[in-house]
Each structure stands twice: as C-alpha cells, then as structure tokens.
Motif scaffolding. Structure first.
Motif, PDB file in Angstrom:
ATOM      1  N   GLY A  81       0.826  -1.205   0.000  1.00  0.00           N
ATOM      2  CA  GLY A  81       0.000   0.000   0.000  1.00  0.00           C
ATOM      3  C   GLY A  81       0.856   1.249   0.000  1.00  0.00           C
ATOM      4  N   LEU A  82       2.058   1.139   0.552  1.00  0.00           N
ATOM      5  CA  LEU A  82       2.997   2.258   0.567  1.00  0.00           C
ATOM      6  C   LEU A  82       3.307   2.716  -0.851  1.00  0.00           C
ATOM      7  N   PHE A  83       3.563   1.763  -1.751  1.00  0.00           N
ATOM      8  CA  PHE A  83       3.884   2.089  -3.140  1.00  0.00           C
ATOM      9  C   PHE A  83       2.753   2.878  -3.777  1.00  0.00           C
ATOM     10  N   GLN A  84       1.539   2.434  -3.560  1.00  0.00           N
ATOM     11  CA  GLN A  84       0.380   3.100  -4.146  1.00  0.00           C
ATOM     12  C   GLN A  84       0.277   4.548  -3.667  1.00  0.00           C
ATOM     13  N   LYS A  85       0.512   4.757  -2.362  1.00  0.00           N
ATOM     14  CA  LYS A  85       0.418   6.120  -1.813  1.00  0.00           C
ATOM     15  C   LYS A  85       1.536   7.012  -2.339  1.00  0.00           C
ATOM     16  N   LEU A  86       2.738   6.439  -2.481  1.00  0.00           N
ATOM     17  CA  LEU A  86       3.851   7.225  -3.007  1.00  0.00           C
ATOM     18  C   LEU A  86       3.628   7.578  -4.475  1.00  0.00           C
ATOM     19  N   GLU A  87       3.078   6.644  -5.238  1.00  0.00           N
ATOM     20  CA  GLU A  87       2.771   6.896  -6.645  1.00  0.00           C
ATOM     21  C   GLU A  87       1.706   7.979  -6.785  1.00  0.00           C
ATOM     22  N   GLU A  88       0.722   7.957  -5.906  1.00  0.00           N
ATOM     23  CA  GLU A  88      -0.375   8.927  -5.974  1.00  0.00           C
ATOM     24  C   GLU A  88       0.032  10.270  -5.379  1.00  0.00           C
ATOM     25  N   GLY A  89       1.152  10.281  -4.654  1.00  0.00           N
ATOM     26  CA  GLY A  89       1.599  11.513  -4.012  1.00  0.00           C
ATOM     27  C   GLY A  89       0.856  11.851  -2.746  1.00  0.00           C
ATOM     28  N   THR A  90       0.262  10.817  -2.105  1.00  0.00           N
ATOM     29  CA  THR A  90      -0.537  11.054  -0.898  1.00  0.00           C
ATOM     30  C   THR A  90       0.177  10.625   0.383  1.00  0.00           C
ATOM     31  N   PHE A  91       1.367  10.021   0.273  1.00  0.00           N
ATOM     32  CA  PHE A  91       2.056   9.564   1.483  1.00  0.00           C
ATOM     33  C   PHE A  91       2.693  10.746   2.212  1.00  0.00           C
ATOM     34  N   PHE A  92       3.317  11.654   1.462  1.00  0.00           N
ATOM     35  CA  PHE A  92       3.908  12.868   2.025  1.00  0.00           C
ATOM     36  C   PHE A  92       3.077  14.075   1.630  1.00  0.00           C
ATOM     37  N   LEU A  93       3.349  15.177   2.304  1.00  0.00           N
ATOM     38  CA  LEU A  93       2.765  16.445   1.885  1.00  0.00           C
ATOM     39  C   LEU A  93       3.316  16.811   0.511  1.00  0.00           C
ATOM     40  N   ASP A  94       2.552  17.592  -0.230  1.00  0.00           N
ATOM     41  CA  ASP A  94       3.009  18.035  -1.554  1.00  0.00           C
ATOM     42  C   ASP A  94       4.006  19.179  -1.363  1.00  0.00           C
ATOM     43  N   GLN A  95       5.206  18.797  -0.953  1.00  0.00           N
ATOM     44  CA  GLN A  95       6.242  19.777  -0.631  1.00  0.00           C
ATOM     45  C   GLN A  95       7.413  19.600  -1.589  1.00  0.00           C
ATOM     46  N   LYS A  96       7.514  20.477  -2.565  1.00  0.00           N
ATOM     47  CA  LYS A  96       8.552  20.370  -3.581  1.00  0.00           C
ATOM     48  C   LYS A  96       9.547  21.509  -3.446  1.00  0.00           C
ATOM     49  N   ILE A  97      10.792  21.224  -3.843  1.00  0.00           N
ATOM     50  CA  ILE A  97      11.805  22.264  -3.935  1.00  0.00           C
ATOM     51  C   ILE A  97      12.343  22.239  -5.362  1.00  0.00           C
ATOM     52  N   THR A  98      12.989  23.305  -5.765  1.00  0.00           N
ATOM     53  CA  THR A  98      13.560  23.370  -7.112  1.00  0.00           C
ATOM     54  C   THR A  98      15.063  23.154  -7.034  1.00  0.00           C
ATOM     55  N   VAL A  99      15.530  22.174  -7.796  1.00  0.00           N
ATOM     56  CA  VAL A  99      16.963  21.891  -7.888  1.00  0.00           C
ATOM     57  C   VAL A  99      17.359  22.118  -9.344  1.00  0.00           C
ATOM     58  N   GLY A 100      18.156  23.156  -9.585  1.00  0.00           N
ATOM     59  CA  GLY A 100      18.431  23.525 -10.975  1.00  0.00           C
ATOM     60  C   GLY A 100      17.141  23.995 -11.616  1.00  0.00           C
ATOM     61  N   ASP A 101      16.712  23.298 -12.667  1.00  0.00           N
ATOM     62  CA  ASP A 101      15.440  23.631 -13.307  1.00  0.00           C
ATOM     63  C   ASP A 101      14.428  22.495 -13.143  1.00  0.00           C
ATOM     64  N   VAL A 102      14.658  21.654 -12.109  1.00  0.00           N
ATOM     65  CA  VAL A 102      13.812  20.474 -11.893  1.00  0.00           C
ATOM     66  C   VAL A 102      13.123  20.560 -10.533  1.00  0.00           C
ATOM     67  N   GLU A 103      11.840  20.210 -10.505  1.00  0.00           N
ATOM     68  CA  GLU A 103      11.115  20.150  -9.242  1.00  0.00           C
ATOM     69  C   GLU A 103      11.381  18.818  -8.553  1.00  0.00           C
ATOM     70  N   LEU A 104      11.754  18.887  -7.284  1.00  0.00           N
ATOM     71  CA  LEU A 104      12.063  17.684  -6.508  1.00  0.00           C
ATOM     72  C   LEU A 104      11.015  17.485  -5.422  1.00  0.00           C
ATOM     73  N   PRO A 105      10.208  16.418  -5.523  1.00  0.00           N
ATOM     74  CA  PRO A 105       9.258  16.126  -4.443  1.00  0.00           C
ATOM     75  C   PRO A 105      10.012  15.537  -3.248  1.00  0.00           C
ATOM     76  N   ILE A 106       9.314  15.333  -2.139  1.00  0.00           N
ATOM     77  CA  ILE A 106       9.937  14.611  -1.033  1.00  0.00           C
ATOM     78  C   ILE A 106      10.211  13.188  -1.513  1.00  0.00           C
ATOM     79  N   VAL A 107      11.445  12.738  -1.331  1.00  0.00           N
ATOM     80  CA  VAL A 107      11.854  11.437  -1.849  1.00  0.00           C
ATOM     81  C   VAL A 107      12.224  10.493  -0.712  1.00  0.00           C
ATOM     82  N   ILE A 108      12.268   9.208  -1.052  1.00  0.00           N
ATOM     83  CA  ILE A 108      12.847   8.221  -0.167  1.00  0.00           C
ATOM     84  C   ILE A 108      14.128   7.703  -0.839  1.00  0.00           C
ATOM     85  N   LEU A 109      15.038   7.176  -0.038  1.00  0.00           N
ATOM     86  CA  LEU A 109      16.328   6.723  -0.546  1.00  0.00           C
ATOM     87  C   LEU A 109      16.436   5.209  -0.430  1.00  0.00           C
ATOM     88  N   GLY A 110      16.816   4.561  -1.539  1.00  0.00           N
ATOM     89  CA  GLY A 110      16.949   3.112  -1.550  1.00  0.00           C
ATOM     90  C   GLY A 110      18.276   2.673  -2.134  1.00  0.00           C
TER      91      GLY A 110
END
Length: 323
Positions: free
Chosen positions: A164-193
């Motif tokens: 279910g975690l995958f589904q929420k991350l794909e839909e963008g509902t697991f984290f708040l919609d908090q993005k930052i700009t890196v260069g010219d790319v928008e970066l959502p909150i990410v997880i590291l694997g």
C-alpha cells in the motif's frame, strides 16, 4: 528496558492480556507473561531454557510469546510506528547532506524454519530459509512503516510494488506536496533506496557501473543517509536476538513477532534505553550462520526520475544543494 518503561507498557497491554483466574490455578500475571515474552525475544534461548528461568511450563513460554506479541501489534504498533513529523525528518536528512528526503528504505532477511507449505519460496539466495522485513526509517533510525511476511525468495522491489505504501507514493498522498527546485527540476519529497529498488521521481537510488566524480559524490551523500537503515536493523537484531535464530513458529505468527520487535525497538529508542555494545558482538556472531543475500539491481526507471537524479548530482557538485 528500565523498570518504568516495562511497567508502563504492561499497563498498556493489560486489557489484551488480563486473564480470569480459574479454579485449578491462578492465571499468570500480565507482568510475568510480558517478562517471559521479552526474555524469549531478547535471547537466543530455547523454550526449555526460558521455562527453567521463569519456572513455568514449556507451552506457557510459547503461549506468552504469541499473546504478548499479538497485544503489542494491536495495541502499541499504531502508537509507536508512525509517520512522525515529516518536516523534522526532512530537516534531519538535509543536515546529513540530502535535500527534501523524507525516509530511507531497505529490506532485511529474518531466518525461519522451513514452513510446511511452499518451503522453496522461503529459500533466499544464500540457501537459507528466511522471511523479509521491509522498512521505512526516519533520520534517527526509527521504524515509520513496515511490511513483513514475504518469503525470502521474493525480490525487494516486488515487496515494495505490492505494498500500500507504493500506491500512496505513486499517488503523491504519502507525504505532503512539498517540492523544492533543484536547478530547473522540481524535486518532491523522496525516499532513498539501494540498487535493488527502481529509480522513480520519489525514490532515489545510487548510480552503478563505472562512475565519474559527480556520481561518486551523489552516491556518497545517499549512502551516508541510508546508513540509518542498516544501523537500525543492526540494533533491532542485537536487542532482539531471537530474530537471528530460526524462529520456530507458524507462517502467520512469525510476522507478528517481527512486527512486535520493530515496535519495541522504537519504544527503546524513544525512551533512550541503554544499548550495550556486547549485544552487537553476540548478534554478529549469531549472524554469521545467516548472512544477508545480495539483491540484484533493478534497471527499471520511471519517466522523470533520471532528470531529478541528474539535477541532484549536479547541485551536489556545484554546492547548490541543501547541506
């Protein structure tokens, strides 16, 4: 754990564990049943050894483990294995060198005896029977999401995709919609694997193959943050040594025991309970018989993920990323 922590959680577990006295004998107290279960979970001792330690029947030891771990799962897990303060976690990972990171993810194998059915499914790449625990960690090494019960033969990426975690991350509902700009790319909150996971806009993993200096730096930053997962798994197994033995329970009971141990880990960490170095030495000795299999790298890439990783790589080299 200290007496105060033990007594407090006995009170919380009491509604599920309190038994009525019967005419033949008095029910074993809640405190004694919790103590039996914790001792069994924290040591590689057999049921017979624990039986003598507490002067109870062998079947009583097994029953206490099942009763207490079930109670922990249903009464305590939701209290202690939580999403937590996302902004505090993002800030924590940023201080370690990776911007807008909300969690780190990894899996670990827990040895078990061959189940009666589909035994071959539980044989991992090292040839041992095991069950997978996949977890999301915060920057302090606390479990914030767990998925346990998959046979050892299953790849980490499949465990994630089936959750279910995958589904929420794909839909963008697991984290708040908090993005930052890196260069010219928008970066959502990410997880590291690690390389066993697919590269996705919300999941960053290391570069593989022949690397240049910028890719090396990216991998170093990512690896530094992911160390919290490896350390947490190490502490989990060192505190609850039964996870390094072949758990002699049913396929349905083993996930409950593992879940309870994860909840207990969070409790001990949040309460500042003592961790003795000798525990890790014993854990490493036990782990030599059940070494972790290497997961093969996944090449699948979701659209947009490469641009995000490349933008992060460049920002690390130019010093534009949050430290």
């Amino acid at each position: 754990m200290r007496k105060g922590t033990f007594m407090g959680h006995c009170d919380l577990l009491s509604p599920a564990l309190k038994h009525q006295n019967i005419k033949i004998r008095a029910a074993i107290t809640v405190h004694k049943r919790v103590a039996i279960a914790l001792w069994k979970l924290a040591t590689p001792d057999s049921h017979r050894s624990v039986r003598h330690q507490f002067r109870v029947g062998k079947s009583t030891v097994g029953a206490a483990v099942i009763q207490v771990t079930n109670a922990i799962k249903y009464l305590l897990k939701s209290r202690v294995v939580t999403l937590g303060n996302v902004q505090a976690i993002v800030d924590g990972f940023a201080a370690m060198g990776f911007p807008n990171c909300g969690r780190a993810i990894d899996g670990t194998h827990i040895p078990n005896l061959a189940p009666e059915h589909q035994a071959t499914e539980y044989i991992n790449k090292k040839g041992n029977f095991s069950m997978l625990l996949q977890a999301l960690m915060d920057h302090k090494g606390h479990f914030t999401n767990i998925n346990v019960g998959w046979p050892g033969k299953v790849h980490d990426a499949r465990v994630l995709r089936s959750s279910g975690l995958f589904q929420k991350l794909e839909e963008g509902t697991f984290f708040l919609d908090q993005k930052i700009t890196v260069g010219d790319v928008e970066l959502p909150i990410v997880i590291l694997g690690d390389p066993a996971y697919p590269l996705m806009p919300w999941l960053m993993k290391p570069y593989t193959g022949s690397l240049d200096s910028s890719q090396d730096l990216f991998n170093y930053r990512l690896s530094k943050c992911r160390m919290v997962v490896e350390c947490a798994f190490g502490c989990l197994k060192a505190r609850w040594l039964s996870l390094l033995t072949q758990i002699d329970l049913s396929e349905t009971s083993i996930p409950i025991v593992i879940t309870a141990c994860c909840a207990l880990h969070n409790i001990c960490e949040s309460k500042g309970e003592m961790f003795i170095v000798g525990w890790e030495v014993e854990a490493n000795h036990l782990a030599t018989d059940y070494s972790q299999p290497d997961s093969r790298a996944v090449r699948k890439v979701q659209e947009g993920a490469v641009r995000i990783r490349e933008a992060l790589k460049t920002s690390f080299m130019t010093g534009q990323a949050t430290m």
